[in-house]
Motif scaffolding. Structure first.
Motif, PDB file in Angstrom:
ATOM      1  N   LEU A 103     -44.318 -42.459 -26.977  1.00  0.00           N
ATOM      2  CA  LEU A 103     -43.557 -41.585 -26.085  1.00  0.00           C
ATOM      3  C   LEU A 103     -44.470 -40.560 -25.406  1.00  0.00           C
ATOM      4  CD1 LEU A 103     -40.364 -40.961 -28.274  1.00  0.00           C
ATOM      5  CD2 LEU A 103     -40.595 -42.480 -26.305  1.00  0.00           C
ATOM      6  N   TRP A 104     -45.456 -40.046 -26.151  1.00  0.00           N
ATOM      7  CA  TRP A 104     -46.384 -39.067 -25.578  1.00  0.00           C
ATOM      8  C   TRP A 104     -47.224 -39.711 -24.478  1.00  0.00           C
ATOM      9  CZ3 TRP A 104     -51.652 -38.506 -25.034  1.00  0.00           C
ATOM     10  CH2 TRP A 104     -52.111 -37.222 -24.696  1.00  0.00           C
TER      11      TRP A 104
ATOM     12  N   SER B  57     -46.500 -42.321 -22.658  1.00  0.00           N
ATOM     13  CA  SER B  57     -45.683 -42.661 -21.494  1.00  0.00           C
ATOM     14  C   SER B  57     -45.385 -41.428 -20.650  1.00  0.00           C
ATOM     15  CB  SER B  57     -44.374 -43.318 -21.941  1.00  0.00           C
ATOM     16  OG  SER B  57     -43.535 -42.382 -22.584  1.00  0.00           O
ATOM     17  N   LYS B  58     -45.202 -40.289 -21.307  1.00  0.00           N
ATOM     18  CA  LYS B  58     -44.850 -39.061 -20.577  1.00  0.00           C
ATOM     19  C   LYS B  58     -46.044 -38.471 -19.834  1.00  0.00           C
ATOM     20  CE  LYS B  58     -42.745 -34.505 -21.193  1.00  0.00           C
ATOM     21  NZ  LYS B  58     -42.115 -33.560 -22.155  1.00  0.00           N
ATOM     22  N   PHE B  59     -47.197 -38.434 -20.481  1.00  0.00           N
ATOM     23  CA  PHE B  59     -48.338 -37.717 -19.898  1.00  0.00           C
ATOM     24  C   PHE B  59     -49.375 -38.622 -19.237  1.00  0.00           C
ATOM     25  CE2 PHE B  59     -46.737 -34.843 -23.196  1.00  0.00           C
ATOM     26  CZ  PHE B  59     -46.563 -33.691 -22.453  1.00  0.00           C
TER      27      PHE B  59
ATOM     28  N   SER C 168     -46.683 -42.340 -16.889  1.00  0.00           N
ATOM     29  CA  SER C 168     -45.870 -41.904 -15.742  1.00  0.00           C
ATOM     30  C   SER C 168     -46.752 -41.604 -14.535  1.00  0.00           C
ATOM     31  CB  SER C 168     -45.048 -40.665 -16.116  1.00  0.00           C
ATOM     32  OG  SER C 168     -45.903 -39.624 -16.553  1.00  0.00           O
TER      33      SER C 168
ATOM     34  N   SER D 195     -40.259 -46.511 -24.199  1.00  0.00           N
ATOM     35  CA  SER D 195     -41.092 -45.406 -23.696  1.00  0.00           C
ATOM     36  C   SER D 195     -41.180 -45.368 -22.174  1.00  0.00           C
ATOM     37  CB  SER D 195     -42.495 -45.493 -24.298  1.00  0.00           C
ATOM     38  OG  SER D 195     -43.160 -46.664 -23.848  1.00  0.00           O
TER      39      SER D 195
ATOM     40  N   THR E 170     -37.234 -44.842 -18.863  1.00  0.00           N
ATOM     41  CA  THR E 170     -36.752 -43.783 -17.972  1.00  0.00           C
ATOM     42  C   THR E 170     -37.465 -43.789 -16.619  1.00  0.00           C
ATOM     43  OG1 THR E 170     -38.322 -42.243 -18.998  1.00  0.00           O
ATOM     44  CG2 THR E 170     -36.091 -42.284 -19.890  1.00  0.00           C
TER      45      THR E 170
END
Length: 284
Positions: A176-177, A179-181, A184, A229, A232
């Motif tokens: 998740l980390w 994918s977010k930072f 994306s 992940s 979204t």
């Protein structure tokens, strides 16, 4: 085709096709099942990846308490019920059996078959579908725990269990980390190249699945986390549309390979098998 025309699940058709061409019955068109095992595993990984793409983390958190309770309690309750039933059956039929192992076998489920069934019935996004996925994820964790304690049932240690849970949490948090930072930003830069978006997505899936296997977890769990992940991201619908044909092709090989591993049936096992099937349905 026959399964479809007879309005039966296509999985049954795939399994029977595997039985017919497999090494255990005539005409034995395939003698070495291992030749397609690696290819068929790709289908399972892609299936769980696409499922992850359809499971928004926020929707999962909405039913988080129910998923947590169902996932944690399903296997222990199922095992207790199975032990009670098997104990009665072993007394009636005077059969010696290791109740612990039979209880484990009867309490776990096939991730591929359950997910495929939910997918075909368009129930993945329902409350039932989310609960089922949650239970399957926890079953993977339970299976890892059982594999850890199985060689040391007489001398249980807490540290291997804590290590397994730590690895699972680290994989989820790390996915998740990333994918977010990282993912994306990467997707925004390559968004004008649809083919590259799909390629990077598959690469991300394989990477997380490989890390999961390296940590002693299952590749299915890694693929599912990889999908969730990036679920979204605004590109997830496009990725799913492009990867689905690949998944369908490899999943066909996966179920056919399962059929190839089914040995020739023996009538002496028919009665116990029917009893076990009834027991699994009853306890589940």
């Amino acid at each position: 085709l026959l399964a479809y025309f007879l309005k039966q699940p296509t999985i049954i058709g795939y399994l029977l096709a595997g039985v017919i061409i497999g090494p255990y019955m005539t005409p034995q068109l395939v003698s070495d099942v291992k030749n397609i095992d690696t290819i068929s595993e790709i289908g399972l990984i892609l299936l769980l990846f696409i499922i992850g793409l359809e499971l928004n983390p926020q929707s999962l958190l909405t039913h988080g308490k129910a998923i947590l309770m169902a996932g944690v309690l399903q296997l222990p309750i199922n095992m207790i019920l199975t032990v009670i039933c098997l104990n009665i059956l072993s007394t009636i039929f005077l059969i010696q059996m290791n109740l612990f192992y039979w209880a484990v076998f009867c309490s776990l489920s096939s991730t591929a078959i359950v997910v495929k069934s939910l997918y075909d019935k368009f129930e993945l996004d329902s409350i039932t579908g989310r609960l089922s996925i949650g239970i399957l994820i926890f079953q993977d964790l339970w299976a890892i725990i059982i594999l850890i304690i199985q060689p040391n049932l007489n001398h249980l240690e807490l540290s291997p269990l804590l290590l397994a849970f730590t690895k699972a949490i680290a994989l989820i948090a790390g996915g998740l980390w990333m994918s977010k930072f990282f993912m994306s930003r990467l997707f925004r830069k390559i968004s004008k190249s649809p083919e590259l978006v799909v390629s990077i997505s598959i690469g991300w899936c394989v990477l997380v699945a490989a890390i999961a296997e390296t940590l002693g977890l299952t590749v299915e769990m890694g693929a599912l986390i990889a999908g969730i992940s990036i679920s979204t991201f605004p590109y997830h619908i496009y990725i799913k549309a492009r990867v689905t044909p690949l998944r369908d092709f490899f999943m066909t090989l996966y179920f056919i390979s399962l059929g190839m591993k089914i040995p020739e049936p023996q009538m002496s096992f028919l009665s116990p098998i029917l009893l076990l099937v009834a027991l699994v349905i009853l306890t589940k």
